[in-house]
Design a protein around this motif. Structure first.
Motif, short mmCIF file in Angstrom:
data_model
loop_
_atom_site.label_atom_id
_atom_site.label_comp_id
_atom_site.label_asym_id
_atom_site.label_seq_id
_atom_site.Cartn_x
_atom_site.Cartn_y
_atom_site.Cartn_z
N PRO A 1 -14.78 -48.47 41.96
CA PRO A 1 -14.09 -48.91 43.16
C PRO A 1 -14.60 -50.27 43.64
CG PRO A 1 -14.60 -46.59 43.32
CD PRO A 1 -15.26 -47.09 42.06
N GLY A 2 -15.91 -50.44 43.69
CA GLY A 2 -16.45 -51.70 44.22
C GLY A 2 -16.01 -52.89 43.41
N GLN A 3 -16.06 -52.76 42.08
CA GLN A 3 -15.69 -53.90 41.24
C GLN A 3 -14.19 -54.16 41.28
OE1 GLN A 3 -17.89 -52.41 37.97
NE2 GLN A 3 -19.72 -53.54 38.53
N MET A 4 -13.39 -53.08 41.38
CA MET A 4 -11.95 -53.25 41.48
C MET A 4 -11.58 -54.00 42.77
SD MET A 4 -9.06 -50.32 41.86
CE MET A 4 -9.44 -49.41 40.38
N VAL A 5 -12.18 -53.58 43.87
CA VAL A 5 -11.87 -54.21 45.16
C VAL A 5 -12.28 -55.68 45.13
CG1 VAL A 5 -12.53 -54.25 47.60
CG2 VAL A 5 -11.99 -52.06 46.47
N ALA A 6 -13.48 -55.97 44.65
CA ALA A 6 -13.94 -57.36 44.62
C ALA A 6 -13.06 -58.20 43.72
CB ALA A 6 -15.40 -57.41 44.14
N SER A 7 -12.68 -57.65 42.58
CA SER A 7 -11.86 -58.39 41.63
C SER A 7 -10.51 -58.75 42.22
CB SER A 7 -11.71 -57.54 40.37
OG SER A 7 -10.70 -58.06 39.54
N ILE A 8 -9.84 -57.77 42.80
CA ILE A 8 -8.48 -58.00 43.31
C ILE A 8 -8.51 -58.88 44.55
CG2 ILE A 8 -6.50 -56.86 44.39
CD1 ILE A 8 -6.99 -54.49 42.45
N LEU A 9 -9.35 -58.53 45.51
CA LEU A 9 -9.30 -59.28 46.77
C LEU A 9 -9.77 -60.71 46.60
CD1 LEU A 9 -10.25 -56.61 49.45
CD2 LEU A 9 -8.01 -57.27 48.58
N SER A 10 -10.78 -60.95 45.74
CA SER A 10 -11.26 -62.32 45.59
C SER A 10 -10.16 -63.21 45.01
CB SER A 10 -12.50 -62.36 44.70
OG SER A 10 -12.21 -61.91 43.40
N ILE B 1 -1.29 -48.41 45.09
CA ILE B 1 -2.24 -47.50 44.42
C ILE B 1 -1.44 -46.31 43.89
CG2 ILE B 1 -4.27 -46.01 44.68
CD1 ILE B 1 -5.28 -47.76 46.89
N PRO B 2 -1.13 -46.28 42.58
CA PRO B 2 -0.39 -45.14 42.04
C PRO B 2 -1.33 -43.95 41.80
CG PRO B 2 -0.16 -47.13 40.66
CD PRO B 2 -1.32 -47.34 41.56
N MET C 1 -5.32 -37.41 45.92
CA MET C 1 -5.12 -38.09 47.20
C MET C 1 -6.44 -38.42 47.91
SD MET C 1 -3.06 -39.58 49.09
CE MET C 1 -1.31 -39.15 48.99
N PRO C 2 -7.43 -37.52 47.92
CA PRO C 2 -8.69 -37.90 48.58
C PRO C 2 -9.33 -39.14 47.94
CG PRO C 2 -8.66 -35.54 48.13
CD PRO C 2 -7.44 -36.10 47.48
N GLU C 3 -9.24 -39.22 46.60
CA GLU C 3 -9.78 -40.39 45.91
C GLU C 3 -9.00 -41.64 46.32
OE1 GLU C 3 -10.25 -41.71 41.23
OE2 GLU C 3 -9.71 -39.62 41.64
N ALA C 4 -7.70 -41.51 46.41
CA ALA C 4 -6.86 -42.65 46.82
C ALA C 4 -7.22 -43.09 48.24
CB ALA C 4 -5.38 -42.28 46.74
N GLN C 5 -7.50 -42.15 49.09
CA GLN C 5 -7.80 -42.50 50.48
C GLN C 5 -9.16 -43.19 50.58
OE1 GLN C 5 -5.65 -42.56 52.67
NE2 GLN C 5 -4.09 -41.04 52.13
N ARG C 6 -10.13 -42.72 49.79
CA ARG C 6 -11.44 -43.40 49.78
C ARG C 6 -11.28 -44.84 49.32
NH1 ARG C 6 -13.62 -38.67 47.82
NH2 ARG C 6 -13.38 -39.34 45.66
N LEU C 7 -10.50 -45.01 48.27
CA LEU C 7 -10.30 -46.35 47.73
C LEU C 7 -9.58 -47.23 48.76
CD1 LEU C 7 -10.63 -48.17 45.26
CD2 LEU C 7 -8.47 -47.26 44.37
N ARG C 8 -8.57 -46.66 49.43
CA ARG C 8 -7.83 -47.39 50.45
C ARG C 8 -8.79 -47.89 51.55
NH1 ARG C 8 -6.21 -46.17 55.33
NH2 ARG C 8 -6.59 -43.94 55.16
#
Lengths: 509, 509
Positions: B262-271, B285-286, B296-303
């Motif tokens: 999650p951390g690397q995905m978020v940094a990669s996309i947002l940067s 987020i599919p 869904m809980p995993e999706a919500q954490r990522l969101r």
């Protein structure tokens, strides 16, 4: 496809060179890093793909293989091999679980270590395993599983004797060549000591590098066994016998990351010893401000981990914690260290006292592995063997058996170029940085240039006047000398202070 | 030393090829993996050393550089460069602390990302960073530091407008080419949407690969800016603009380890989005059994993690959670996907409904970023733009501006070889494995062979008779077809069952 040797040494990673227009590469769809499986004569390896745009390196329908990969398959140029997209190594699931922080079981470690020893992991996967095992520490049972799997990944020797002894140091102290004294002493005492040693990894010389000044160290396993049976000991390089081969692969990534976690250190050392058939091991853990282990609590934690795993593996272990505040002996580098060792064996007055004392104590401990020797008597027995010349005689016999290089320690072939590091002011040597002095010796050319290295003229506690020579650096080439001189001018590794500044010894030994 | 280009693509790792008898190599003492620093014209790079024993690759006094390394320094063959043993990258201390499990601060991440973007890390060091950040998860402030450092490592565009919109999907769903519909719709609505897309990393096609069927996607930044100003949108490859370049380097090791924490995905996309100058982002987020996010809980954490970091970086973010149970549209592979996109834009009755609906909903959300649009009106506006042909017209204008390839979607150039996957028995399509169908499409040659891929004839819930065609696989080369057929025969990615076996949709969207 026709195979071709590409004379590039990729340091234990199999690399396949494919031309960009090659059909196999195309099928993999642009993935310069993807892996292929290469099969021939019932053997197979996995290799990372590097894409080549130059037909003089590989042509369109050729498969280039790096030196290691080519050698593993035992190929000839132009031979036909079969290439397919690689399935992932079988243990990849276990690797991913370890990356996610799970505890792994015995089967997982067996699968991973088997893939590592079979060169099925890329550098990236190897690094991932090493880092994942470093973080959060393997628990002690996992360290046992890992050690056990490493033994299972290679050959295991059996000497058919109840007492097979060895000694080992966790490393980090330059000049610490006690093995070359301990082996002839205990062998002269009649104990079986089939010592296989490593070459330098990050240090200016490993025991194998220094022994190579005196004798051949790359011997086939059969010859080695014969020497051990005849002389009760040997001093050879461990790389030719396939003992715990996964360890050698792991080292290729641990080194650049300076990773030396307790779990990996224990697994690495104990798996080699078990594979070499040892039943009893004396382990040297030096402590000091620039040693691998820097405090007594840390040394005790490490000792307990070694003891737990050794016990699970049926190895009798005696840990000794030693003074690691400074290099042992005077010379650092193959020729200089060989000179020190021979001086001790010949009872030469120029022999470094600290090297002699440490070797006698370690040999004494090993001798006490024999249940017939009373506790405390080992040191005296070892000293008698050394002083009487029996250790020297045994060493000469081992050298002759391995193939003598006719080294004359009274006239050692040192590098023809040198410079001296001088005391900047008067005082007492209050500190010697093991890491920096090792770096200087390496830059000077050790161990590749046997006569290169550093000769220490002052040790801890010695009084010096301004301008006194602290040490002399020897090199074989101008460029090497220059690199060493630059490192030395940034930091000469010596701290000059008052007598009260010398760090205290933590240990009795 | 004289430099020489060695035409080997080492995939984002700088490799220096030195002859074994070269003096620089000798000074490094046998360390095939050690690094050197190469300087010329005030620039410098670090490179990993591979040792060469063949003078036709590099001669004794030459320095060979891999393609990437050579290009970075902008050299000509034979030019003189200065070589020295590399000092460790400045951030190595921070890296070692992360490997040991410490929390890092802002300065640490800046130093590490700067070294990564400057190609100062080896693959081993990169992997160590990625794995160390994966384990124990970066905390959310660390993810912010990492994202921020990644923006700082490259250029940052400024469009001088208050509303710059973009959409992004976290990936994992084949055929999900909504960007190529959303961009023309919102651009036709007048919003600024400078979309830079990626090429396929592990998928059979990225948006840039599919767009490349229709138009040039490798455009210099100046031309791109002009197109965006003229047409309010573009669909180009993000690699030419130096936006968050550290991300591209990290991907080279994340991919083979399937690490997508999650951390690397978020940094990669947002940067990337911040660097491209976006102010508003709709993130897709599919969820599905074979999607990246499976509950869904995993999706919500990522969101929540995305929202926290976006907020810290001043980006307005709207997360939508979508149906990721199967591929979107029918075609998988550049030409097949381009055909689907053009059918939707032309309101062709053969257009895949799911692709149209998803694109309209995402476009509607983006349109609602405009404060003048009432919540809930976006979808209707988007549909009007699409149905009226204004989206098609805008797409044609963008294609013409980027340089049209004159693609005729009524007569797409598919691979000349094909085979069909048939239903083994009658029933209902109860599952399609996104990962396996993507693998089959890749083996068939996508995205490198534009006309290769998979055309799905049946989707979830469709009834099939025994022998009905589930999908057709296209390839350009026999070897590719064979690899795809083998993968298909192991698992064809379809599960046939009863209607009750179809997994439920978790989401409304």
């Amino acid at each position: 496809m026709a195979v071709r040797r590409v004379a590039i040494d990729t340091w234990r990673e199999n690399v396949a060179y494919l031309h960009r227009d090659c059909s196999v590469y195309r099928a993999e769809g642009f993935q310069a890093l993807s892996k292929i499986e290469v099969r021939v004569n019932g053997q197979h390896i996995l290799a990372t793909v590097n894409v080549v745009d130059d037909a003089s390196i590989v042509e369109c329908n050729e498969l280039g293989l790096s030196e290691d990969a080519f050698a593993q398959l035992g190929l000839e140029n132009g031979q036909t091999v079969t290439v397919s997209p690689a399935e992932q190594p079988a243990s990849m699931g276990a690797l991913f679980r370890k990356i996610d922080g799970e505890r792994l079981g015995r089967e997982d470690f067996l699968a991973i270590v088997n893939d590592i020893a079979g060169h099925h992991y890329s550098k990236i996967e190897l690094t991932a395993f090493v880092v994942a095992c470093n973080r959060g520490e393997l628990d002690r049972e996992e360290v046992f599983f890992l050690s056990d799997a490493m033994v299972a990944s290679g050959q295991r020797l059996d000497w058919h004797e109840p007492l097979v002894v060895d000694k080992h140091c966790i490393g980090g102290i330059p000049g610490n060549r006690t093995s070359m004294l301990v082996v002839p002493i205990v062998a002269a005492h009649g104990m079986l000591c089939p010592k296989t040693s490593s070459r330098a990894i990050t240090s200016p010389a490993g025991t194998a590098d220094t022994m190579e000044v005196l004798a051949n160290v790359e011997l086939p396993l059969e010859q080695l066994s014969e020497i051990v049976r005849d002389h009760r000991g040997c001093l050879a390089w461990g790389g030719t016998a396939q003992l715990a081969p996964a360890d050698d692969v792991l080292i290729s990534v641990e080194r650049p990351l300076s990773i030396d976690s307790p779990g990996q250190m224990v697994a690495s050392i104990l798996s080699k010893k078990i594979a070499a058939g040892s039943t009893h091991l004396v382990l040297d853990i030096p402590i000091g401000p620039s040693a691998k282990v820097r405090s007594m609590p840390e040394a005790q934690r490490l000792r307990r981990l070694f003891e737990y795993v050794a016990h699970r593996m049926g190895l009798s272990l005696d840990v000794v914690i030693t003074d690691g505040r400074q290099p042992v002996g005077n010379g650092i580098g193959p020729v200089l260290e060989a000179r020190d060792v021979m001086r001790v064996l010949e009872n030469d007055p120029r022999a470094p006292i600290d090297l002699r004392q440490k070797a006698l104590r370690l040999a004494g401990r090993l001798i006490e592995c024999n249940p017939d020797v009373r506790g405390g008597d080992g040191y005296g027995i070892a000293r008698d063997i050394l002083d009487s010349g029996r250790a020297l005689a045994r060493m000469q016999a081992i050298i002759a058996a391995q193939g003598s290089k006719n080294f004359d320690h009274n006239n050692p072939q040192l590098g023809s170029l040198s410079f001296e590091a001088l005391a900047p002011f008067a005082g007492v040597v209050a500190g010697i940085d093991n890491l920096q002095i090792a770096r200087i010796a390496r830059l000077a050319g050790a161990p590749k240039v046997q006569g290169a290295g550093v000769d220490l003229l002052r040790k801890l506690g010695d009084a010096v006047e301004q301008g006194d020579v602290l040490y002399r650096v020897y090199a074989g080439y101008g460029a090497d000398l220059e690199f060493a001189r630059q490192a030395c001018s940034r930091s000469n590794a010596y701290r000059i202070g008052a007598i009260g500044d010398v760090p205290r010894v933590f240990v009795e030994f």
